[in-house]
Scaffold this motif. Structure first.
Motif, PDB file in Angstrom:
ATOM      1  N   ALA A   1       9.837   0.428  -7.323  1.00  0.00           N
ATOM      2  CA  ALA A   1       9.288  -0.681  -6.542  1.00  0.00           C
ATOM      3  C   ALA A   1       7.825  -0.920  -6.909  1.00  0.00           C
ATOM      4  O   ALA A   1       7.381  -2.059  -7.042  1.00  0.00           O
ATOM      5  CB  ALA A   1       9.434  -0.389  -5.054  1.00  0.00           C
ATOM      6  N   ASP A   2       7.080   0.170  -7.081  1.00  0.00           N
ATOM      7  CA  ASP A   2       5.645   0.053  -7.364  1.00  0.00           C
ATOM      8  C   ASP A   2       5.380  -0.311  -8.815  1.00  0.00           C
ATOM      9  O   ASP A   2       4.541  -1.156  -9.132  1.00  0.00           O
ATOM     10  CB  ASP A   2       4.945   1.362  -7.000  1.00  0.00           C
TER      11      ASP A   2
ATOM     12  N   LYS B   1      10.859   4.427  -4.880  1.00  0.00           N
ATOM     13  CA  LYS B   1       9.455   4.089  -4.631  1.00  0.00           C
ATOM     14  C   LYS B   1       8.702   3.845  -5.939  1.00  0.00           C
ATOM     15  O   LYS B   1       7.885   2.927  -6.035  1.00  0.00           O
ATOM     16  CB  LYS B   1       8.803   5.208  -3.816  1.00  0.00           C
TER      17      LYS B   1
ATOM     18  N   TYR C   1       4.562   9.495  -6.184  1.00  0.00           N
ATOM     19  CA  TYR C   1       5.626   8.945  -5.350  1.00  0.00           C
ATOM     20  C   TYR C   1       6.405  10.111  -4.739  1.00  0.00           C
ATOM     21  O   TYR C   1       6.877  10.985  -5.461  1.00  0.00           O
ATOM     22  CB  TYR C   1       6.555   8.065  -6.184  1.00  0.00           C
TER      23      TYR C   1
ATOM     24  N   ASP D   1      15.163   8.747  -3.574  1.00  0.00           N
ATOM     25  CA  ASP D   1      14.127   8.169  -2.720  1.00  0.00           C
ATOM     26  C   ASP D   1      12.815   8.032  -3.489  1.00  0.00           C
ATOM     27  O   ASP D   1      12.151   6.984  -3.446  1.00  0.00           O
ATOM     28  CB  ASP D   1      13.945   9.061  -1.488  1.00  0.00           C
TER      29      ASP D   1
ATOM     30  N   GLY E   1       9.554  11.581  -2.344  1.00  0.00           N
ATOM     31  CA  GLY E   1      10.866  11.329  -1.768  1.00  0.00           C
ATOM     32  C   GLY E   1      11.323  12.504  -0.916  1.00  0.00           C
ATOM     33  O   GLY E   1      10.871  13.636  -1.113  1.00  0.00           O
TER      34      GLY E   1
END
Length: 209
Positions: free
Chosen positions: A204-205, A201, A148, A197, A150
């Motif tokens: 969310a995943d 992510k 991920y 950031d 950011g």
């Protein structure tokens, strides 16, 4: 479909107690029992990658393979457009003192001075655009992984301002603000940072939030 972090132990690939505390706090609502690589006596691998992704994966994989547990690692740093993305993965290295420079450890004012000196050498019109990057990598002992990325864009200022940040924070003004990271309330900084950031992510995943 990305593999998910389940309940149980999650190794945070760090020997830094402060970083463990910060990451554990970010994940405390989602179930993992965060433990540090340092507490398990795991060695710190050499960060030989040429990108943030390579270094984050290198650290996560090393911790996962050595512990037999899923592991989370991060790699982050400052990139300056006019310096062709430097210091980049060498962000922390620029703050390292040489043996002839006195006490060991990191000198972030020296590092900020290096960046400013190189920019000034480019001339008064050199663009001061810069960004912080953060890459989070999760690795499982069987080799599966997830990454991920950011980012927080901004511009550099001189002289350094503020006392609440660390690293290069006193010379970085995030986009949309007129104060440096080191002048921002920590809660406000953490809400807009490159690390925020990347974690947004990941959450969310991994956790659907």
């Amino acid at each position: 479909m990305t593999r998910k972090i389940g309940p149980g132990k999650l190794v945070i690939a760090t020997h830094n107690a402060g970083k463990l505390k910060e990451i554990a706090a970010l994940l405390e609502d989602f179930g993992p029992d965060c433990i540090s690589a340092g507490s398990l006596g795991l060695p710190e691998p050499a960060e030989t990658g040429k990108t943030f992704v390579e270094n984050a994966l290198l650290k996560a994989r090393a911790a996962a393979e050595a512990s037999g547990l899923p592991a989370l690692a991060d790699d982050s740093g400052l990139s300056v457009a006019a310096l062709d993305g430097r210091p980049g993965v060498y962000t922390a290295d620029w703050a390292e003192r040489q043996w002839f420079e006195g006490d060991p450890g990191r000198d972030w004012f020296m590092a900020m001075g290096k960046v400013e000196g190189l920019l000034q050498a480019k001339g008064a019109d050199a663009p001061r655009d810069a960004w912080f990057s953060c890459v989070l990598a999760i690795a499982w002992p069987d080799g599966e992984h997830a990454v991920y990325e950011g980012r927080c864009d901004g511009a550099l200022t001189w002289p350094p301002r503020g006392t609440m940040g660390f690293g290069y924070d006193p010379i970085f003004v995030p986009q949309g603000r007129d104060v440096t990271f080191a002048e921002l309330d920590p809660a406000e900084k953490h809400a807009i940072s490159h690390r925020a950031d990347a974690f947004a992510k990941l959450k969310a995943d991994q956790f659907g939030v």
